[in-house]
Design a protein around this motif. Sequence first.
Motif, mmCIF file in Angstrom:
data_model
loop_
_atom_site.group_PDB
_atom_site.id
_atom_site.type_symbol
_atom_site.label_atom_id
_atom_site.label_comp_id
_atom_site.label_asym_id
_atom_site.label_seq_id
_atom_site.Cartn_x
_atom_site.Cartn_y
_atom_site.Cartn_z
ATOM 1 N N ARG A 1 0.821 -1.220 0.000
ATOM 2 C CA ARG A 1 0.000 0.000 0.000
ATOM 3 C C ARG A 1 0.845 1.256 0.000
ATOM 4 O O ARG A 1 0.469 2.272 -0.588
ATOM 5 C CB ARG A 1 -0.889 0.012 1.254
ATOM 6 C CG ARG A 1 -2.327 -0.387 1.006
ATOM 7 C CD ARG A 1 -3.106 -0.413 2.301
ATOM 8 N NE ARG A 1 -3.326 0.919 2.848
ATOM 9 C CZ ARG A 1 -3.783 1.130 4.075
ATOM 10 N NH1 ARG A 1 -4.041 0.127 4.868
ATOM 11 N NH2 ARG A 1 -3.981 2.353 4.495
ATOM 12 N N PHE A 2 1.989 1.194 0.685
ATOM 13 C CA PHE A 2 2.739 2.416 0.953
ATOM 14 C C PHE A 2 4.147 2.432 0.365
ATOM 15 O O PHE A 2 4.939 3.284 0.718
ATOM 16 C CB PHE A 2 2.851 2.630 2.467
ATOM 17 C CG PHE A 2 1.536 2.814 3.169
ATOM 18 C CD1 PHE A 2 0.572 3.662 2.668
ATOM 19 C CD2 PHE A 2 1.266 2.121 4.342
ATOM 20 C CE1 PHE A 2 -0.633 3.838 3.317
ATOM 21 C CE2 PHE A 2 0.052 2.295 5.000
ATOM 22 C CZ PHE A 2 -0.895 3.160 4.489
ATOM 23 N N ARG A 3 4.473 1.482 -0.514
ATOM 24 C CA ARG A 3 5.839 1.368 -1.026
ATOM 25 C C ARG A 3 6.306 2.688 -1.670
ATOM 26 O O ARG A 3 5.600 3.276 -2.478
ATOM 27 C CB ARG A 3 5.924 0.237 -2.037
ATOM 28 C CG ARG A 3 7.370 -0.179 -2.355
ATOM 29 C CD ARG A 3 7.403 -1.320 -3.359
ATOM 30 N NE ARG A 3 6.636 -2.466 -2.939
ATOM 31 C CZ ARG A 3 7.061 -3.396 -2.093
ATOM 32 N NH1 ARG A 3 8.274 -3.275 -1.569
ATOM 33 N NH2 ARG A 3 6.295 -4.421 -1.759
ATOM 34 N N ASP A 4 7.514 3.115 -1.260
ATOM 35 C CA ASP A 4 8.157 4.333 -1.791
ATOM 36 C C ASP A 4 7.366 5.607 -1.505
ATOM 37 O O ASP A 4 7.637 6.656 -2.086
ATOM 38 C CB ASP A 4 8.381 4.217 -3.301
ATOM 39 C CG ASP A 4 9.282 3.043 -3.659
ATOM 40 O OD1 ASP A 4 10.202 2.754 -2.863
ATOM 41 O OD2 ASP A 4 9.057 2.419 -4.707
ATOM 42 N N GLU A 5 6.394 5.523 -0.604
ATOM 43 C CA GLU A 5 5.596 6.708 -0.281
ATOM 44 C C GLU A 5 6.066 7.292 1.045
ATOM 45 O O GLU A 5 6.394 6.573 1.980
ATOM 46 C CB GLU A 5 4.117 6.310 -0.168
ATOM 47 C CG GLU A 5 3.185 7.479 0.046
ATOM 48 C CD GLU A 5 1.722 7.036 -0.021
ATOM 49 O OE1 GLU A 5 0.861 7.895 0.200
ATOM 50 O OE2 GLU A 5 1.464 5.852 -0.271
ATOM 51 N N SER A 6 6.113 8.614 1.108
ATOM 52 C CA SER A 6 6.459 9.273 2.356
ATOM 53 C C SER A 6 5.219 9.353 3.235
ATOM 54 O O SER A 6 4.177 9.841 2.797
ATOM 55 C CB SER A 6 6.997 10.683 2.082
ATOM 56 O OG SER A 6 7.344 11.320 3.298
ATOM 57 N N LEU A 7 5.332 8.839 4.445
ATOM 58 C CA LEU A 7 4.191 8.774 5.349
ATOM 59 C C LEU A 7 4.339 9.778 6.483
ATOM 60 O O LEU A 7 5.429 9.984 7.006
ATOM 61 C CB LEU A 7 4.074 7.371 5.946
ATOM 62 C CG LEU A 7 3.960 6.222 4.942
ATOM 63 C CD1 LEU A 7 4.048 4.881 5.656
ATOM 64 C CD2 LEU A 7 2.664 6.324 4.160
ATOM 65 N N ALA A 8 3.238 10.393 6.853
ATOM 66 C CA ALA A 8 3.217 11.274 8.015
ATOM 67 C C ALA A 8 2.946 10.411 9.242
ATOM 68 O O ALA A 8 2.009 9.615 9.253
ATOM 69 C CB ALA A 8 2.130 12.329 7.862
ATOM 70 N N THR A 9 3.771 10.551 10.250
ATOM 71 C CA THR A 9 3.692 9.690 11.428
ATOM 72 C C THR A 9 3.785 10.503 12.708
ATOM 73 O O THR A 9 4.621 11.403 12.815
ATOM 74 C CB THR A 9 4.849 8.668 11.423
ATOM 75 O OG1 THR A 9 4.840 7.945 10.203
ATOM 76 C CG2 THR A 9 4.725 7.702 12.588
ATOM 77 N N VAL A 10 2.916 10.192 13.640
ATOM 78 C CA VAL A 10 3.024 10.734 14.993
ATOM 79 C C VAL A 10 3.196 9.543 15.911
ATOM 80 O O VAL A 10 2.407 8.599 15.877
ATOM 81 C CB VAL A 10 1.762 11.523 15.399
ATOM 82 C CG1 VAL A 10 1.916 12.052 16.825
ATOM 83 C CG2 VAL A 10 1.510 12.666 14.428
#
Length: 201
Positions: free
Chosen positions: A56-65
């Motif tokens: 789902r998230f490959r090579d994607e920048s994710l926002a994380t808290v």
Amino acid sequence: MNVTTEELDALQELINIGVGRAASLLNEMVDSHIQLQTPFVKVLTLSDAYEELAPRFRDESLATVRLGFTGSFYGTAGLIFPTDSASTLVSVLTGEEAGSADLDAVKISTLSEIGNIVINGVMGSLTNVLKQHVNYTLPIYLEDTIENLLLSSDESNSKILLAQARFAIEQLEIIGDILLIFLVGTFDVLINAINEELQII
């Protein structure tokens, strides 16, 4: 430790309670009506969690808290969503136009607050019902890939409690994942506390 269906059902119920409380708090903060739902809860290893989320998230920048917790059980809890979804969520909550110069300025503080509310709602539900005590660190905001967020962890033997959190805001649906990471020994403490509570009920 293998988790039984009954234990997993109890975990999902406790997380649903916490997410419901978080939604109530978020609704008090904004004019929009926010619904939070958790379609599923899974217990995985770090590597299995990566295999589950990477497509789902490959090579994607994710926002994380994320924030750490210590006490009866300890580890890290994090709220993760794709960066675009995070920007949309912040835009809806703050009224800032998506793509505006001011959006990034308020994004970190807004997402940190949302993450803090959701994580504390879930952790509060777990600790209150199970009569356990934990202390929290301050929430930290970062943006990175799912590979770095999961596989760079020093807690390679940790169990991950993965709950998908679905946000519904005025017909706009934004999906994020709540990741609760427990060291193996303390995850067993959590499960043992659930079993003690199940025997009482």
